[in-house]
Motif scaffolding. Structure first.
Motif, PDB file in Angstrom:
ATOM      1  N   LEU A 113       0.977  -1.096   0.033  1.00 17.15           N
ATOM      2  CA  LEU A 113       0.185  -0.089   0.025  1.00 17.15           C
ATOM      3  C   LEU A 113       0.972   1.256  -0.067  1.00 17.15           C
ATOM      4  N   GLU A 114       1.764   1.166   0.976  1.00 17.19           N
ATOM      5  CA  GLU A 114       2.692   2.333   0.757  1.00 17.19           C
ATOM      6  C   GLU A 114       3.467   2.686  -0.452  1.00 17.19           C
ATOM      7  N   ALA A 115       3.944   1.580  -0.802  1.00 10.99           N
ATOM      8  CA  ALA A 115       4.858   1.600  -2.266  1.00 10.99           C
ATOM      9  C   ALA A 115       3.710   2.354  -3.189  1.00 10.99           C
ATOM     10  N   VAL A 116       2.602   1.608  -3.498  1.00 13.00           N
ATOM     11  CA  VAL A 116       1.723   2.109  -4.298  1.00 13.00           C
ATOM     12  C   VAL A 116       1.241   3.438  -4.388  1.00 13.00           C
ATOM     13  N   ALA A 117       0.984   3.974  -3.170  1.00 16.44           N
ATOM     14  CA  ALA A 117       0.500   5.329  -2.832  1.00 16.44           C
ATOM     15  C   ALA A 117       1.538   6.141  -3.186  1.00 16.44           C
TER      16      ALA A 117
END
Length: 212
Positions: A113-117
């Motif tokens: 999630l952090e990476a995609v965001a």
């Protein structure tokens, strides 16, 4: 972080909401199918859309493609049970930044999630293994288009793209015309096309209809 969850299983959505809230993620909306996922994401403009692959009315892959056509800044993380190579490559081609399997743990989902965001591409451990194997082997195999379709539906779509009417398709495949009509209806629903002409355009853009 704000997120939209798109999955057709309400129990899984509920469990995922709890997991995400434990990670400090605000689930601003849920969607039970691909069509609603696109509408909700366009309305809420979340940081990340978590998208299943197999959903009614519109597959997650097609929903991703349509969402990015209308909102190019959208960031989609596919979270699914579907682990085959075709679905992975189709999701990437549709514009998804991440692909993680539902068996992943909370920490892995959180990192994804952090990476995609942040606009980074990320793949779960099993998906990354498949990608490495594919490219290490130097395979020239191209993923088949429209992984949301069954093999039979893809075969029917190929013949539609070649210009054959239902009667001729039924004769070619040794099936009843009613069976072909049912396949055509299912194809239209999964690809979210309104008629045969739109289906032909989509199919030919993907390279179908040339070898018949």
């Amino acid at each position: 972080m704000r997120a939209v969850v798109a999955d057709d299983h309400p129990v899984f959505r509920q469990g995922l909401r709890v997991l995400l809230e434990d990670l400090g993620v605000d689930v601003v909306a849920e969607a039970p199918d691909g069509t609603e996922a696109v509408e909700v994401a366009l309305r809420e403009r979340p940081d990340v859309v978590l998208m299943d692959v197999q959903m009614p009315s519109l597959s997650g892959i097609e929903a991703t493609r349509q969402l990015l056509e209308r909102w190019p800044e959208a960031r989609v993380l596919v979270l699914t049970m579907v682990a085959d190579d075709e679905a992975v490559f189709a999701a990437i081609q549709a514009g998804a930044l991440g692909y993680v399997l539902k068996g992943a743990g909370q920490a892995e989902i959180g990192r994804a999630l952090e990476a995609v965001a942040a606009g980074q591409a990320v793949y779960g451990a099993e998906v990354a293994r498949r990608l490495r194997a594919f490219f290490t082997a130097g395979s020239g195999v191209v993923a088949r288009p429209f992984p949301e379709l069954s093999d039979r539906e893809r075969e029917v779509l190929d013949l539609i793209a070649a210009g054959l009417p239902n009667t001729a398709i039924a004769h070619r495949l040794f099936l009843s015309e009613k069976t072909i009509r049912n396949n055509v209806t299912s194809i239209f629903a999964k690809l979210a096309v309104r008629d045969r002409a739109e289906a032909v355009v989509r199919a030919r853009e993907a390279g179908l209809g040339r070898g018949c």
